[in-house]
Design a protein around this motif. Structure first.
Motif, PDB file in Angstrom:
ATOM      1  N   ALA A   1      -8.165  89.465  -0.714  1.00  0.00           N
ATOM      2  CA  ALA A   1      -9.384  88.677  -0.477  1.00  0.00           C
ATOM      3  C   ALA A   1      -9.839  88.902   0.960  1.00  0.00           C
ATOM      4  O   ALA A   1      -9.146  89.537   1.763  1.00  0.00           O
ATOM      5  CB  ALA A   1      -9.137  87.190  -0.738  1.00  0.00           C
ATOM      6  N   ASP A   2     -11.005  88.376   1.264  1.00  0.00           N
ATOM      7  CA  ASP A   2     -11.491  88.309   2.642  1.00  0.00           C
ATOM      8  C   ASP A   2     -10.927  87.028   3.258  1.00  0.00           C
ATOM      9  O   ASP A   2     -11.157  85.930   2.739  1.00  0.00           O
ATOM     10  CB  ASP A   2     -13.026  88.294   2.664  1.00  0.00           C
ATOM     11  CG  ASP A   2     -13.590  88.279   4.076  1.00  0.00           C
ATOM     12  OD1 ASP A   2     -13.385  87.270   4.778  1.00  0.00           O
ATOM     13  OD2 ASP A   2     -14.242  89.247   4.477  1.00  0.00           O
ATOM     14  N   GLN A   3     -10.174  87.156   4.346  1.00  0.00           N
ATOM     15  CA  GLN A   3      -9.458  86.001   4.889  1.00  0.00           C
ATOM     16  C   GLN A   3     -10.388  84.849   5.245  1.00  0.00           C
ATOM     17  O   GLN A   3     -10.142  83.696   4.878  1.00  0.00           O
ATOM     18  CB  GLN A   3      -8.657  86.428   6.129  1.00  0.00           C
ATOM     19  CG  GLN A   3      -7.955  85.246   6.808  1.00  0.00           C
ATOM     20  CD  GLN A   3      -6.976  85.696   7.857  1.00  0.00           C
ATOM     21  OE1 GLN A   3      -5.915  86.195   7.531  1.00  0.00           O
ATOM     22  NE2 GLN A   3      -7.327  85.533   9.111  1.00  0.00           N
ATOM     23  N   GLN A   4     -11.479  85.134   5.967  1.00  0.00           N
ATOM     24  CA  GLN A   4     -12.381  84.068   6.388  1.00  0.00           C
ATOM     25  C   GLN A   4     -13.037  83.393   5.197  1.00  0.00           C
ATOM     26  O   GLN A   4     -13.169  82.168   5.149  1.00  0.00           O
ATOM     27  CB  GLN A   4     -13.441  84.625   7.329  1.00  0.00           C
ATOM     28  CG  GLN A   4     -12.874  85.189   8.624  1.00  0.00           C
ATOM     29  CD  GLN A   4     -13.950  85.783   9.505  1.00  0.00           C
ATOM     30  OE1 GLN A   4     -15.063  85.290   9.555  1.00  0.00           O
ATOM     31  NE2 GLN A   4     -13.635  86.863  10.201  1.00  0.00           N
TER      32      GLN A   4
ATOM     33  N   VAL B   1      -4.061  88.893   2.250  1.00  0.00           N
ATOM     34  CA  VAL B   1      -4.153  87.648   3.021  1.00  0.00           C
ATOM     35  C   VAL B   1      -2.958  86.776   2.660  1.00  0.00           C
ATOM     36  O   VAL B   1      -2.737  86.488   1.471  1.00  0.00           O
ATOM     37  CB  VAL B   1      -5.463  86.897   2.715  1.00  0.00           C
ATOM     38  CG1 VAL B   1      -5.509  85.581   3.489  1.00  0.00           C
ATOM     39  CG2 VAL B   1      -6.661  87.764   3.056  1.00  0.00           C
ATOM     40  N   PRO B   2      -2.153  86.333   3.632  1.00  0.00           N
ATOM     41  CA  PRO B   2      -1.032  85.438   3.325  1.00  0.00           C
ATOM     42  C   PRO B   2      -1.533  84.077   2.862  1.00  0.00           C
ATOM     43  O   PRO B   2      -2.244  83.387   3.592  1.00  0.00           O
ATOM     44  CB  PRO B   2      -0.278  85.348   4.652  1.00  0.00           C
ATOM     45  CG  PRO B   2      -1.276  85.724   5.701  1.00  0.00           C
ATOM     46  CD  PRO B   2      -2.235  86.678   5.062  1.00  0.00           C
ATOM     47  N   VAL B   3      -1.161  83.700   1.645  1.00  0.00           N
ATOM     48  CA  VAL B   3      -1.656  82.452   1.063  1.00  0.00           C
ATOM     49  C   VAL B   3      -1.183  81.248   1.872  1.00  0.00           C
ATOM     50  O   VAL B   3      -1.944  80.307   2.131  1.00  0.00           O
ATOM     51  CB  VAL B   3      -1.205  82.337  -0.405  1.00  0.00           C
ATOM     52  CG1 VAL B   3      -1.584  80.978  -0.975  1.00  0.00           C
ATOM     53  CG2 VAL B   3      -1.821  83.452  -1.223  1.00  0.00           C
ATOM     54  N   GLY B   4       0.092  81.259   2.271  1.00  0.00           N
ATOM     55  CA  GLY B   4       0.626  80.114   3.013  1.00  0.00           C
ATOM     56  C   GLY B   4      -0.108  79.878   4.313  1.00  0.00           C
ATOM     57  O   GLY B   4      -0.433  78.729   4.656  1.00  0.00           O
ATOM     58  N   ASP B   5      -0.395  80.944   5.064  1.00  0.00           N
ATOM     59  CA  ASP B   5      -1.122  80.785   6.329  1.00  0.00           C
ATOM     60  C   ASP B   5      -2.520  80.233   6.092  1.00  0.00           C
ATOM     61  O   ASP B   5      -2.995  79.361   6.825  1.00  0.00           O
ATOM     62  CB  ASP B   5      -1.218  82.136   7.055  1.00  0.00           C
ATOM     63  CG  ASP B   5       0.124  82.594   7.593  1.00  0.00           C
ATOM     64  OD1 ASP B   5       1.048  81.755   7.637  1.00  0.00           O
ATOM     65  OD2 ASP B   5       0.249  83.770   7.968  1.00  0.00           O
ATOM     66  N   ALA B   6      -3.214  80.742   5.059  1.00  0.00           N
ATOM     67  CA  ALA B   6      -4.571  80.277   4.771  1.00  0.00           C
ATOM     68  C   ALA B   6      -4.573  78.800   4.408  1.00  0.00           C
ATOM     69  O   ALA B   6      -5.412  78.019   4.883  1.00  0.00           O
ATOM     70  CB  ALA B   6      -5.182  81.113   3.647  1.00  0.00           C
ATOM     71  N   ILE B   7      -3.598  78.392   3.554  1.00  0.00           N
ATOM     72  CA  ILE B   7      -3.540  76.978   3.154  1.00  0.00           C
ATOM     73  C   ILE B   7      -3.200  76.100   4.352  1.00  0.00           C
ATOM     74  O   ILE B   7      -3.779  75.017   4.540  1.00  0.00           O
ATOM     75  CB  ILE B   7      -2.508  76.792   2.021  1.00  0.00           C
ATOM     76  CG1 ILE B   7      -2.994  77.503   0.755  1.00  0.00           C
ATOM     77  CG2 ILE B   7      -2.266  75.317   1.759  1.00  0.00           C
ATOM     78  CD1 ILE B   7      -1.999  77.466  -0.383  1.00  0.00           C
TER      79      ILE B   7
END
Length: 708
Positions: A446-449, A408-414
């Motif tokens: 991780a699980d993205q959601q 999971v890309p951390v930047g996109d999630a944040i």
């Protein structure tokens, strides 16, 4: 018995599905009633002696039956909060009040012409209004009920709704009584002495048709609960009542007159009898459960005494402790299952509460009314959030929470979390500082959601418990052992060290509820369980008056694109063109996975790729473009991939479209189950590019390259 009491499906007449036994019993009652009715029809006009005591006895019994039935239904409403039950209870109260008015105005019962200023038409008109009003309320009940699944017990008080219903019924019944007495001159004459006038034909036909319509609507609104089944029996008896007492007879005091009223009394008794039986069964279950609990407490007390007596024997003590731990674990599993089922059932009535409240919000104009509606929405959403969090915790504890771990890309999630939280921060003047975290290029496993859910909870808490005009910082650092730490730091009041160990306990808000800060006390407990389920850790660093820092750590993961670049020699060995072409729809919410497939597809110039990051959007695009192939991820933010698959198979124009599942769930049972449903192939992540391209070429049709 304990299992029955912890069953998520509430055993109420309005929610319990009608079984084969109930259907047979109801059908038998209808057939017997119909046989008696057909036997009585030829003699309906036979004059009989006037029995002075018949009307008071019949209508007194009717009033008592209807009042008890209304009370029981209002009681169920106070628990289930079903609008349909409230309307039905009002219907029975309406019949009771109209019966009282009918008795008071009946000629010769209390006075020669009846009380309340009644005239020669009053009693007949009250009978018709009474028998026309109840079917209308039954129709309203049938249209309001939520497919027989209105279960759950939302918070709040039902007293206001019950009192409002009582007031409305009294007003309507009083108004109709006033119309039939003081306003009888404006109504056409339907009685001449004890016989009917020609105008009666239209009136009684309308009333009979309303009862028939109520029966039809009840039959149409499926599935049928036990209450619906017996209401249909009531409406059949109601039809027989009107037919004998107003259609096939000649007037008052003939056989049809008496027989019709007996049917009316039976109709009032059917629902009351099954309600009383239901209450008796529920009371018996309560008594049995109480006795079982008493025996259990006695058993625990005896066990405690025994353990105390053998405390000196270490081996026995260890054995008993292990047994107690096993019992506690079993109790926790039972609790988790109960919470899960009950939380699920609570969502159904909340759908109606929040839905209609939002409609009211669009319609109200007065500030006081709007404030009331906003309070309803606020309370409903708070309860919905609480239910969701309880359900999530229960599913995690029972091991039933589906997770799809992947890079999971951390930047996109944040960035997504901050976009959601920005309006909340702006409302309190809180500055959001990402210190470059939103641009962080690394990935975590991780699980993205679920990762976004955890980060959103931490950021929301950092805003909610911050000071006005404060600052919230989101940062990302490399930790030890190849892990990545995401930190959320606020400038709030901080947390005393003695309280920090209670932070992740369910329902423990550390006194925040006394400061007027909204919350459920479940967010951090749920976040902790989610993080640990994904193989991560969560912690806090805080000092009073110095703010708090909540952090989560996950293993770093290689991005799909980087993995492809690392194996670029394998990819370049693939042919850059082929005869295969067409339109491919890829339903996937992970940007890294989308970029990987886009880059792979670039070697197939005849293939047009259409991305969709939500399941419902993917279904809409599939219906619009009719793709030659659909690539489907199973874990999507709005609906599951399996639900998308069911929708595709249910669409006649899309059911033949080949579907390839691309998922991080490599469970053999899951793979075989989906392949059995007709999926063309099931590829697991990380994706084998050569295998994927070969399958793509095998599935897509051959196309010629357009000229030019």
């Amino acid at each position: 018995m304990a299992r029955e009491l912890t069953d998520g499906r509430l055993v109420f007449l309005s929610t319990l599905p009608a079984g084969r036994g109930e259907r047979r019993l109801a059908l038998t009652v209808v057939l017997v009633s119909a046989a008696i009715f057909l036997s009585a029809v030829p003699f309906a006009k036979m004059p009989l002696a006037q029995i002075s005591a018949f009307i008071p006895i019949y209508e007194s019994a009717l009033v008592i039956n209807d009042l008890i039935t209304a009370g029981l239904l209002f009681g169920q409403f106070s628990f289930l909060r079903s609008r349909a039950l409230c309307v039905l209870a009002s219907g029975y109260l309406f019949t009771a009040l109209m019966t009282v008015s009918h008795a008071l105005t009946f000629p010769g019962l209390f006075s020669p012409t009846g009380l309340l200023g009644a005239g020669p038409q009053s009693t007949a008109w009250l009978y018709m209004l009474w028998h026309g009003g109840f079917p209308l309320l039954v129709i309203a009940y049938a249209l309001l009920k939520d497919a027989g699944r209105e279960t759950g017990r939302p918070r709040g008080r039902a007293g206001v709704a019950v009192l409002a219903s009582l007031a409305a019924v009294f007003v309507v019944a009083g108004g109709l009584t006033l119309l039939a007495t003081a306003g009888q001159d404006v109504l056409p004459a339907i009685m001449q002495g004890n016989h009917y006038t020609p105008a009666m034909t239209l009136v009684r036909s309308s009333t009979w048709v309303l009862s028939l319509l109520a029966l039809a609507v009840l039959w149409w609104r499926r599935p049928h609960a036990v209450l619906d089944l017996w209401l249909m029996v009531v409406m059949c008896a109601w039809l027989f009542d009107i037919a004998l007492a107003a259609v096939f007879n000649a007037g008052r005091f003939d056989l049809g007159f008496y027989a019709g009223r007996i049917y009316g009394l039976l109709a009032a008794s059917f629902v009351l009898m099954v309600l009383l039986l239901e209450n008796g069964k529920l009371y018996a279950r309560l008594v049995e459960a109480h006795e079982s609990e008493r025996r259990e407490r006695q058993r625990v007390q005896e066990r405690t005494t025994e353990l105390t007596a053998v405390n000196a024997e270490l081996a026995t003590e260890v054995t008993e402790r292990r047994r107690a731990e096993a019992e506690a674990e079993a109790a926790n599993r039972a609790k988790s299952e109960f919470l899960s089922r009950m939380s699920h059932e609570l969502r159904t009535p909340l759908n109606a509460i929040l839905g209609f409240a939002q409609l009211l919000e669009l319609e109200v104009r007065q500030p006081a009314d709007r404030e009331s509606v906003e309070q309803i929405l606020k309370g409903g959403r708070h309860l919905l959030g609480l239910i969701n969090e309880i359900l999530e915790i229960a599913r995690i504890e029972s091991g039933q929470l589906p997770l799809s771990p992947e890079p999971v890309p951390v930047g996109d999630a944040i960035q997504r979390v901050l976009d959601l939280a920005r309006p909340l921060a702006a409302a309190r003047g809180i500055e959001l500082d990402t210190t470059g975290a939103a641009l962080h290029p690394r990935h975590v496993w991780a699980d993205q959601q679920r990762l976004q859910q955890v980060l959103l909870n931490l950021v929301s808490n950092g805003i909610k418990y911050n000071r006005d005009g404060g600052r919230l910082t989101v940062a990302c650092d490399v930790a030890q052992d190849g892990r990545l730490r995401i930190r959320v730091t606020d400038t709030g009041p901080g947390i005393a060290p003695a309280l920090q160990e209670r932070l992740f306990q369910p329902f423990d808000r550390l006194g925040a509820e006394q400061r007027g800060v909204e919350g459920t006390g479940l967010g951090l407990a749920l976040s902790k369980r989610l993080v640990e389920a994904m193989g991560g850790t969560i912690g806090v660093e805080s000092q009073p008056s110095a703010g708090s820092t909540f952090w989560v750590e996950f293993l770093q993961a290689e991005s799909p694109v980087a993995r492809q670049e690392r194996s670029e020699s394998d990819v370049t060995a693939l042919p850059t063109s082929s005869e295969q072409g067409g339109t491919v729809l890829y339903i996937e919410d992970n940007l890294s996975n989308l970029r990987l497939v886009e880059r792979t597809m670039s070697r197939r110039p005849r293939v047009k790729l259409i991305p969709a990051m939500q399941g419902r959007l993917g279904l809409a695009l599939a219906r619009q473009h009719r793709p030659d192939l659909i690539l489907l991820d199973l874990h999507l933010p709005d609906i599951s991939g399996e639900e998308v698959l069911r929708e595709l198979h249910g669409d006649p124009e899309l059911r033949q479209t080949p579907v390839i599942v691309l998922s991080a769930d490599a469970t053999p049972g899951q793979v075989q189950r989906l392949l059995a449903t007709g999926v063309r192939a099931y590829l697991t992540k990380p994706l084998d590019v050569r295998q994927f391209v070969a399958l793509l070429d095998e599935t897509l049709p051959a196309r010629e390259m357009p000229d030019g």
